[in-house]
Design an enzyme around this catalytic site. Structure first.
Site, PDB file in Angstrom:
ATOM      1  N   ARG A 215      57.009  60.067  41.385  1.00  0.00           N
ATOM      2  CA  ARG A 215      55.643  59.670  42.284  1.00  0.00           C
ATOM      3  C   ARG A 215      55.888  59.391  44.627  1.00  0.00           C
ATOM      4  NH1 ARG A 215      51.831  55.335  38.854  1.00  0.00           N
ATOM      5  NH2 ARG A 215      51.603  54.267  40.817  1.00  0.00           N
TER       6      ARG A 215
ATOM      7  N   ARG B 168      40.896  45.181  39.709  1.00  0.00           N
ATOM      8  CA  ARG B 168      42.156  45.020  40.716  1.00  0.00           C
ATOM      9  C   ARG B 168      41.908  43.951  41.660  1.00  0.00           C
ATOM     10  NH1 ARG B 168      45.346  49.843  39.949  1.00  0.00           N
ATOM     11  NH2 ARG B 168      47.416  49.515  40.898  1.00  0.00           N
TER      12      ARG B 168
END
Ligand code: AP5
Length: 217
Positions: A163, A91
């Site tokens: 989430r 990332r």
């Protein structure tokens, strides 16, 4: 046939969904750093405790922690033998360079980096409607892919949840972090001749079809 693939793309682009399709077709290890971290948070491990506040606010967990986590997963026997789908790693450029070094140490090379392209509006629409099963990892969407019985996972019968980081404000922050820290990896892999663009707005098996078309699976 083994395949060594990185999935890139903004939050909600469908990395987890497409990885599950690839795994369904070929039993390749699916390594989702987000899933590993969420499991660590649930079990209150040292990594989980360190990562929680970053994840809740949509920031990236520090590179050294992530690189250590990936290294210990990648050296397990199934990876060299059968390949991998990396979902959520790398990332940052630092993580991508660490992955290159790790693969070199293992005498492996990457076959492809798939970049799932999708608009910000679609990201917000998808993530605010996403539901996940914390027991088996199945991914649903109340609009386009609902569970058969409300709130119950089709695959394992567990309860599906939203989430913590799928709130609109946190989603916007994740998008900003993605643009600043992760999007430079598109160039990184393009320069190495490994980048393939996939329309993330199309069906969830476009990654499988792309990999088949380039002879990776
Ligand atoms: P992570 O879990 O990796 O989150 P993310 O990258 O933000 O990606 P998502 O899981 O949100 O989305 P996705 O692309 O997998 O989409 P999905 O398939 O679910 O990371 C969470 C956090 O952990 C980070 O913010 C960070 O803090 C930390 N972290 C993780 N890795 C890290 C690293 N390497 N370094 C540092 N920190 C790290 O699909 C989304 C929705 O869309 C679903 O509802 C699905 O049903 C639907 N959908 C999917 N495909 C389609 C389609 N083709 N058409 C219609 N709907 C679709």
């Amino acid at each position: 046939m083994s395949a060594r693939v990185v999935l890139l793309g903004p939050p909600g682009a469908g990395k987890g969904t497409q990885a599950a399709k690839i795994k369904e077709k070929r039993n390749i290890a699916h390594i989702s750093t987000g899933d590993i971290l969420r499991d660590s948070v649930k079990r209150k491990t040292e990594i989980g405790l360190a990562a929680k506040s970053y994840m809740d606010s949509g920031r990236l967990v520090p590179d050294d922690l992530m690189i250590g986590m990936i290294r210990s997963r990648m050296v397990q026997g199934d990876i060299a033998a059968g390949g991998f789908i990396l979902d959520g790693f790398p990332r940052t450029t630092v993580q991508a360079e660490a992955l290159d070094r790790l693969l070199e140490d293992m005498s492996l090379c990457l076959d492809a980096a798939l970049f799932l392209e999708i608009s910000d509006d679609e990201v917000v629409r998808r993530l605010t409607n996403r539901r996940v099963c914390p027991s088996c990892g199945a991914i649903y969407n109340v609009i386009v892919r609902p569970t058969k019985a409300e709130g119950i996972c089709d695959a394992c019968g567990g309860s599906v949840i939203q989430r913590d980081d799928d709130k609109e404000q946190v989603i916007r922050n994740r998008l900003m972090v993605y643009r600043e820290r992760t999007s430079p990896l598109i160039d990184y892999y393009e320069k190495r001749g490994l980048l393939y663009r996939v329309d993330g707005a199309k069906s969830s098996d476009t990654a499988v079809r792309l990999l088949e078309s380039i002879g990776v699976m």
